[in-house]
Design an enzyme around this catalytic site. Sequence first.
Site, short mmCIF file in Angstrom:
data_model
loop_
_atom_site.label_atom_id
_atom_site.label_comp_id
_atom_site.label_asym_id
_atom_site.label_seq_id
_atom_site.Cartn_x
_atom_site.Cartn_y
_atom_site.Cartn_z
N GLU A 276 -6.65 5.06 -10.17
CA GLU A 276 -5.22 5.33 -10.05
C GLU A 276 -4.51 5.24 -11.41
OE1 GLU A 276 -2.93 4.70 -5.93
OE2 GLU A 276 -3.03 2.87 -7.11
N HIS A 298 -32.34 1.82 -4.63
CA HIS A 298 -33.06 2.64 -3.65
C HIS A 298 -32.15 3.70 -3.04
CE1 HIS A 298 -36.61 -0.01 -3.74
NE2 HIS A 298 -35.68 -0.88 -4.16
N LYS A 411 2.19 11.38 0.58
CA LYS A 411 3.12 10.46 1.26
C LYS A 411 4.31 11.23 1.80
CE LYS A 411 2.52 6.31 -1.55
NZ LYS A 411 3.20 5.42 -2.49
O1 PA5 Z 1 -1.24 0.30 -7.46
C1 PA5 Z 1 -0.32 0.70 -6.75
O2 PA5 Z 1 0.85 0.69 -7.13
C2 PA5 Z 1 -0.59 1.21 -5.35
O3 PA5 Z 1 -1.93 1.34 -5.08
C3 PA5 Z 1 0.07 0.29 -4.33
O4 PA5 Z 1 -0.44 -1.00 -4.48
C4 PA5 Z 1 -0.14 0.76 -2.89
O5 PA5 Z 1 0.23 2.09 -2.76
C5 PA5 Z 1 0.66 -0.10 -1.94
O6 PA5 Z 1 2.01 -0.07 -2.28
P1 PA5 Z 1 3.03 -1.11 -1.75
O7 PA5 Z 1 2.69 -2.45 -2.28
O8 PA5 Z 1 4.35 -0.62 -2.25
O9 PA5 Z 1 2.96 -1.09 -0.25
#
Ligand code: PA5
Length: 443
Positions: A276, A298, A411
């Site tokens: 990410e 394996h 989203k």
């Molecule tokens: O790293 C990030 O920002 C994302 O992966 C969030 O942690 C994830 O989308 C969850 O978001 P939130 O804590 O707002 O529910």
Amino acid sequence: MIKIDYNFALKDIIGDKGISINEIEKLRGKSLEVHKRIIQEINNQKIGFYQLLNQDLVELKNKVDVYKQKFKNMVILGIGGSSLGAKAIYNALDKNSPRNLFILDNIDPDFFIDFIEKLNLDETCFTVISKSGTTTETISQFLIILDKVKNRFQQDFKERLIIITDPSKGGLREYVNNFKITSFDIPQNVGGRFSVLSPVGLVPLYFVDINIDKLLEGAKDYSKICLKESIFENPSYLTALIQFISFFKGKNISVLFAYSKFLENFVEWYKQLWAESLGKEEKFGFTPLKAIGVTDQHSLLQLFMEGPDDKIITFIKIKNYKKSLSIPKIDETNYYSYLFEHNLNEIFNYEFESVKVALAKRGKINYTIYIDMLDEYHLGALIFYFMIKTVFTGYLFKIDPFNQPGVEEGKNFTYGLLGRKGYENKKIEFENFMSKIRQQFII
Ligand code: PA5
């Protein structure tokens, strides 16, 4: 403590496919610039996770102690950075607590419904974790649980709830303020995947008696090393540079090959952090791939050895195990005598060394993070190592490792389909795109 062996990334050891010290040296200037930027952003608090190393845990512990006294289970409702860190650490360590932690990071109906149907509500408290307070999965879970807990315990429902969210924004914060729910802040300058050392990770971990002081101590001690200016003295910077150079040699798959059954979830945490943070602009990023030794010898190893040369492998190896067992000598057969009286630990170590050397012999770039033992202290250090390495790599690529614009479209389509106000156009866009689909399914 932690030692990184990068011999098998180097040209003079593994041959032409490796990296030369000269290639690393050439990036000295760029590295210094990135280092200065990191230090500046720590000082001006843009990089917020550094401040967490000095946090005072007294209030956090006092608040969680109340729940520890009353409940046997804590259920975490959260996803991504809001759950992966606690899950990684909890599952890496021995479970010595009389209490249990359950992390529900999926709304697969068959999984979620089955779980809550079997749960003993009387013995359970719930911790809702969402920085934005808008994540559909987490909020859906929260609403279902809230309804259930309110029906059962009426006004006492509040005693069974903890909310961890942004200090001032979002629906969860509003709910906390309106109903006076126990809450913890996720600092505004700490993003989800960098938040494991904030209450996001610490509240659940403290509930199950994980030594969170040691976790922070490990991170703090190792931060001194991972923020050194000199690239050859800084494990985060040096391995980021190895990754960076390898990327331009076509290695866009980054394997984290942990020789530990207990690090499976840790690798999941790393996958999110690495994917990410660095997968940006349709040209940068490494596809992170999980491998667990010895199991994946394996399964994936054939691909690593003879598949496309597009991978860079980071091994994690633990030096000291908590247990040890020898293969007994069996009198009835001599067929397996080469195994007799060898210790299981020894076999595990030999297998690791053999795989590493086999890969290196074929010119596959790899390096190993050795950690003395799997405990809170070393996990804290490892977390800090990976977080700084990720930021450093992002800045080498000149991208922002702290954002994730690519996840918004999906989203928004979901909001549109759910009928959320303001997302009507997203529904139309979705339907227009779907109208291109012909009924050409293979059944
Ligand atoms: O790293 C990030 O920002 C994302 O992966 C969030 O942690 C994830 O989308 C969850 O978001 P939130 O804590 O707002 O529910």
